[in-house]
Design a protein around this motif. Structure first.
Motif, PDB file in Angstrom:
ATOM      1  N   THR A 190      -5.258  -5.219  -2.128  1.00 52.05           N
ATOM      2  CA  THR A 190      -5.990  -5.408  -0.903  1.00 52.05           C
ATOM      3  C   THR A 190      -5.881  -6.948  -0.105  1.00 52.05           C
ATOM      4  O   THR A 190      -4.924  -7.799  -1.030  1.00 52.05           O
ATOM      5  N   CYS A 242      -4.958   5.040  -5.468  1.00 53.99           N
ATOM      6  CA  CYS A 242      -4.671   6.016  -4.743  1.00 53.99           C
ATOM      7  C   CYS A 242      -4.873   7.323  -5.788  1.00 53.99           C
ATOM      8  O   CYS A 242      -4.568   7.550  -6.921  1.00 53.99           O
ATOM      9  N   LEU A 261      -6.717   7.387   0.840  1.00 53.71           N
ATOM     10  CA  LEU A 261      -7.782   6.743  -0.511  1.00 53.71           C
ATOM     11  C   LEU A 261      -9.148   7.177  -0.764  1.00 53.71           C
ATOM     12  O   LEU A 261     -10.374   6.587  -1.190  1.00 53.71           O
ATOM     13  N   VAL A 301      -7.195  -1.265  -5.018  1.00 49.29           N
ATOM     14  CA  VAL A 301      -7.716   0.055  -4.091  1.00 49.29           C
ATOM     15  C   VAL A 301      -6.849   1.415  -4.238  1.00 49.29           C
ATOM     16  O   VAL A 301      -5.703   1.415  -4.229  1.00 49.29           O
ATOM     17  N   GLY A 333     -11.714   3.757  -0.943  1.00 51.00           N
ATOM     18  CA  GLY A 333     -11.238   4.495  -2.302  1.00 51.00           C
ATOM     19  C   GLY A 333     -12.092   4.430  -2.770  1.00 51.00           C
ATOM     20  O   GLY A 333     -13.114   4.650  -2.839  1.00 51.00           O
ATOM     21  N   THR A 366     -18.029   7.057  -7.318  1.00 55.00           N
ATOM     22  CA  THR A 366     -17.172   5.981  -6.938  1.00 55.00           C
ATOM     23  C   THR A 366     -16.795   5.191  -8.187  1.00 55.00           C
ATOM     24  O   THR A 366     -17.548   4.243  -9.457  1.00 55.00           O
ATOM     25  N   HIS A 400       0.973  -1.260   0.475  1.00 55.54           N
ATOM     26  CA  HIS A 400      -0.026  -0.311   0.408  1.00 55.54           C
ATOM     27  C   HIS A 400       1.106   1.543  -0.684  1.00 55.54           C
ATOM     28  O   HIS A 400       1.866   1.060   0.534  1.00 55.54           O
ATOM     29  N   ILE A 428     -11.857   1.639  -7.625  1.00 56.18           N
ATOM     30  CA  ILE A 428     -11.398   0.188  -6.876  1.00 56.18           C
ATOM     31  C   ILE A 428     -11.391  -0.856  -8.180  1.00 56.18           C
ATOM     32  O   ILE A 428     -12.425  -0.515  -9.494  1.00 56.18           O
TER      33      ILE A 428
END
Length: 355
Positions: free
Chosen positions: A44, A35, A7, A33, A19, A81, A2, A22
């Motif tokens: 993940t 950034c 996030l 996820v 996040g 999202t 990570h 995704i």
């Protein structure tokens, strides 16, 4: 694996509320996820993955607004999202999605920073000339600006790294790729200014930092070699700094082609060692093997290769843990089954099995 940036959060994927972008690959069971600050894809944890992948698949299918190629699709959900659905893309297509934004954002930032510095330097020079100050007098100041910029970038990497002989060390200088007599076939050679010694490298109590010293006891830079996988944590920190100028899409594609020539991410380090002499012959600056002096496409390829190979190793580690868990469960099942069988039958079976 990570990054350390925020996030963000989402309300669309209940099993993964972290996040704003995704990415998921249901076929291989991978979930990332992304950034939105550095565009890094963060793999993940295994135990949080499967339900989130199923929810992401359903949300992606139920969303009308999407952009897609044959193998990769992008959908924006009602709360903003973004979902990236990975099918079975070829490596260039996957690299374009995964690294295109990341390297492109760095390139835009580098250009903007360069324009800003140039404009500021121009104003300083113009003002100095108008005030009667000669350009020669400004040379130390402009040199100081260049040094400050370099030190601030390199300073981001000055954090302790695990030392192969125990403890931790503080890296300094540019990493160089060198041949290795170990199975990996390649290693990274880098200087260090201090080495932390202690029974537990994560705890400061009971340990101490010591400067690298020569035979006369004077402080100097030490050297350390990290072989194969041992070099990956250092490279994952340094390569984004070496590649901080980003790249155009064509250079990214050239880097992907180099990974293909090497035979895959896991073989890139060993292949790169064999290319040192050829790259050095074409280089106009830097030491042989210095990762900051190899061709731009090779630098990008190194960063892509260590990220993808690290994920491959992480997934292999998960499969290994599943195999161990299966073996333990199988052993328990054998014992449990045997508890229900009378001793006379077990003895008879043992006799029948004998040749």
């Amino acid at each position: 694996m990570h990054c350390r940036k925020s996030l963000g959060a989402n309300e669309a994927i209940e099993a993964l509320p972290i996040g704003r972008r995704i990415a998921f690959d249901a076929r291989q069971g991978r979930l990332w996820v992304v950034c939105r600050s550095c565009e890094r894809w963060n793999l993940t944890p295994f135990d949080e993955r499967w339900e989130a992948i199923e929810q992401s698949e359903r949300a992606f299918r139920d969303t009308r607004v999407r952009v897609s190629t044959e193998n990769i699709g992008l959908a924006r959900l009602a709360d903003g999202t973004e979902l990236v659905c990975i099918g079975a893309p070829q490596r260039p297509e996957f690299a374009a999605w995964r690294y295109g934004d990341q390297f492109g954002r760095r390139r835009v930032k580098a250009i903007a920073t360069g324009v800003g510095i140039t404009a500021a330097a121009g104003l300083i020079v113009s003002g100095a000339v108008a005030s009667g100050v000669g350009l020669v007098a400004l040379t130390p100041f402009l040199h100081m600006l260049n040094v400050v910029g370099f030190v601030s970038a390199v300073g981001m990497a000055q954090k302790p790294i695990d030392h192969p002989d125990g403890g931790r060390f503080m890296p300094i200088g540019n990493p160089r790729i060198i041949p290795s007599d170990r199975a990996a076939g390649w290693a990274i050679d880098i200087g260090y200014a201090a080495h932390y010694h202690g029974p537990d490298p994560t705890v400061r109590n009971g340990g101490y930092w010591s400067m690298a010293r020569n035979q006369e006891g004077k402080n100097e830079l030490g050297r350390v070699q990290l072989h194969g996988a041992d070099a990956v944590p250092l490279l994952r920190r340094l390569m984004p700094l070496i590649n901080r100028g980003g790249a155009r899409r064509t250079v990214i594609n050239d880097g992907v082609s180099l990974i293909a020539q090497a035979g895959g991410p896991e073989r890139f380090g060993q292949w790169a060692v064999g290319m040192r002499r050829e790259w050095a012959a074409k280089s106009t600056f830097g030491d042989t093997g210095d990762l900051s002096a190899i061709p731009a496409a090779a630098r990008l390829a190194f960063e892509m290769a260590i990220n993808e190979d690290a994920e491959r190793q992480a997934l292999a580690g998960e499969l290994a843990s599943l195999e161990r868990a299966w073996a333990e469960a199988e052993g328990i099942a054998v014992i449990a089954d045997a508890l229900l069988v009378p001793d006379t039958i077990t003895a008879q079976l043992d006799r029948l099995k004998q040749p």
